[in-house]
Design a protein around this motif. Structure first.
Motif, mmCIF file in Angstrom:
data_model
loop_
_atom_site.group_PDB
_atom_site.id
_atom_site.type_symbol
_atom_site.label_atom_id
_atom_site.label_comp_id
_atom_site.label_asym_id
_atom_site.label_seq_id
_atom_site.Cartn_x
_atom_site.Cartn_y
_atom_site.Cartn_z
ATOM 1 N N GLY A 7 -48.973 -65.322 -46.737
ATOM 2 C CA GLY A 7 -47.891 -64.341 -46.645
ATOM 3 C C GLY A 7 -48.256 -63.172 -45.756
ATOM 4 N N LEU A 8 -49.494 -62.709 -45.850
ATOM 5 C CA LEU A 8 -49.940 -61.604 -45.000
ATOM 6 C C LEU A 8 -49.987 -62.013 -43.535
ATOM 7 C CD1 LEU A 8 -52.704 -60.058 -47.263
ATOM 8 C CD2 LEU A 8 -50.572 -58.965 -46.555
ATOM 9 N N LEU A 27 -51.387 -52.024 -46.670
ATOM 10 C CA LEU A 27 -51.544 -53.255 -47.454
ATOM 11 C C LEU A 27 -52.647 -53.088 -48.491
ATOM 12 C CD1 LEU A 27 -51.433 -55.660 -44.402
ATOM 13 C CD2 LEU A 27 -49.563 -55.159 -45.987
ATOM 14 N N ARG A 28 -52.849 -51.910 -48.975
ATOM 15 C CA ARG A 28 -53.995 -51.558 -49.807
ATOM 16 C C ARG A 28 -54.066 -52.260 -51.154
ATOM 17 N NH1 ARG A 28 -51.049 -46.890 -49.116
ATOM 18 N NH2 ARG A 28 -49.652 -46.463 -50.834
ATOM 19 N N ASP A 29 -52.975 -52.818 -51.656
ATOM 20 C CA ASP A 29 -52.987 -53.425 -52.987
ATOM 21 C C ASP A 29 -53.267 -54.916 -52.978
ATOM 22 O OD1 ASP A 29 -52.484 -50.988 -54.202
ATOM 23 O OD2 ASP A 29 -50.318 -51.228 -54.008
ATOM 24 N N ASN A 30 -53.607 -55.477 -51.838
ATOM 25 C CA ASN A 30 -53.857 -56.911 -51.710
ATOM 26 C C ASN A 30 -55.363 -57.173 -51.741
ATOM 27 O OD1 ASN A 30 -51.104 -58.243 -51.074
ATOM 28 N ND2 ASN A 30 -51.149 -56.303 -49.978
ATOM 29 N N GLY A 58 -57.203 -51.643 -47.305
ATOM 30 C CA GLY A 58 -57.751 -51.435 -48.647
ATOM 31 C C GLY A 58 -59.062 -52.173 -48.815
ATOM 32 N N TYR A 59 -59.164 -52.970 -49.859
ATOM 33 C CA TYR A 59 -60.408 -53.709 -50.130
ATOM 34 C C TYR A 59 -60.530 -54.892 -49.180
ATOM 35 C CZ TYR A 59 -60.919 -50.940 -54.315
ATOM 36 O OH TYR A 59 -61.070 -49.886 -55.172
ATOM 37 N N THR A 60 -61.649 -54.948 -48.490
ATOM 38 C CA THR A 60 -61.852 -56.003 -47.485
ATOM 39 C C THR A 60 -63.193 -56.693 -47.687
ATOM 40 O OG1 THR A 60 -62.657 -54.296 -45.993
ATOM 41 C CG2 THR A 60 -60.362 -54.978 -45.716
ATOM 42 N N ARG A 61 -63.532 -56.932 -48.933
ATOM 43 C CA ARG A 61 -64.846 -57.516 -49.208
ATOM 44 C C ARG A 61 -64.981 -58.941 -48.683
ATOM 45 N NH1 ARG A 61 -62.940 -56.749 -54.731
ATOM 46 N NH2 ARG A 61 -61.864 -58.632 -55.369
ATOM 47 N N PHE A 62 -63.851 -59.599 -48.345
ATOM 48 C CA PHE A 62 -63.903 -60.962 -47.825
ATOM 49 C C PHE A 62 -63.828 -61.003 -46.293
ATOM 50 C CE2 PHE A 62 -61.971 -61.429 -52.109
ATOM 51 C CZ PHE A 62 -63.052 -62.063 -52.695
ATOM 52 N N VAL A 63 -63.870 -59.839 -45.665
ATOM 53 C CA VAL A 63 -63.846 -59.781 -44.203
ATOM 54 C C VAL A 63 -65.282 -59.694 -43.703
ATOM 55 C CG1 VAL A 63 -63.016 -58.530 -42.177
ATOM 56 C CG2 VAL A 63 -61.599 -58.645 -44.241
#
Length: 142
Positions: A7-8, A27-30, A58-63
């Protein structure tokens, strides 16, 4: 609302359109869906975007560095002088809970100048001429 990664990626598509007027996208809540593929999709969308100034992930721990590299390359494509000139000089803020790579931060800081020609010139000098303008002047007068 939370989006899936697919979706993103779809959400990034309107940013590709030349008439897009969106200046900020948050998009901080994703938390669990921002990954390299999502960041890369937004990077590709920003390649020709002239309006988006702030993008918040927001959270980008998977980047990984691969995802951030895609964004850095759109902001300053170092392969040639022409590619730097054609790079995105509009995005000034990329908000993330992660630490961003230095070259990405540097391009975002340069983009804060309102004079897009000056931004492009500075990026070109920094990346294609050692010692910047001093080296260019020295070589010109030889």
């Amino acid at each position: 609302n939370n989006f899936t990664a697919i979706g993103l990626r779809i959400l990034s598509n309107p940013l590709r359109h030349p008439t897009c007027n969106l200046e900020e996208l948050h998009l901080r809540d994703n938390h669990n869906t921002i990954n390299d593929e999502v960041v890369t999709a937004f990077a590709h969308a920003l390649a020709n975007n002239l309006s988006l100034k702030v993008l918040q992930f927001g959270y980008t721990r998977f980047v990984t560095p691969r995802g951030w590299s895609a964004v850095a390359n759109v902001l300053c494509s170092k392969s040639s002088i022409d590619s730097i000139y054609a790079s995105n000089h509009t995005l000034t803020g990329l908000l993330s809970k992660s630490i961003l790579p230095n070259d990405l931060v540097s391009s975002l800081e340069l983009n804060q100048n309102n004079n897009k020609f000056e931004i492009a010139r500075t990026k070109i000098l920094q990346n294609h001429f050692s010692n910047g303008i001093n080296n260019l002047q020295r070589n010109f007068w030889k």
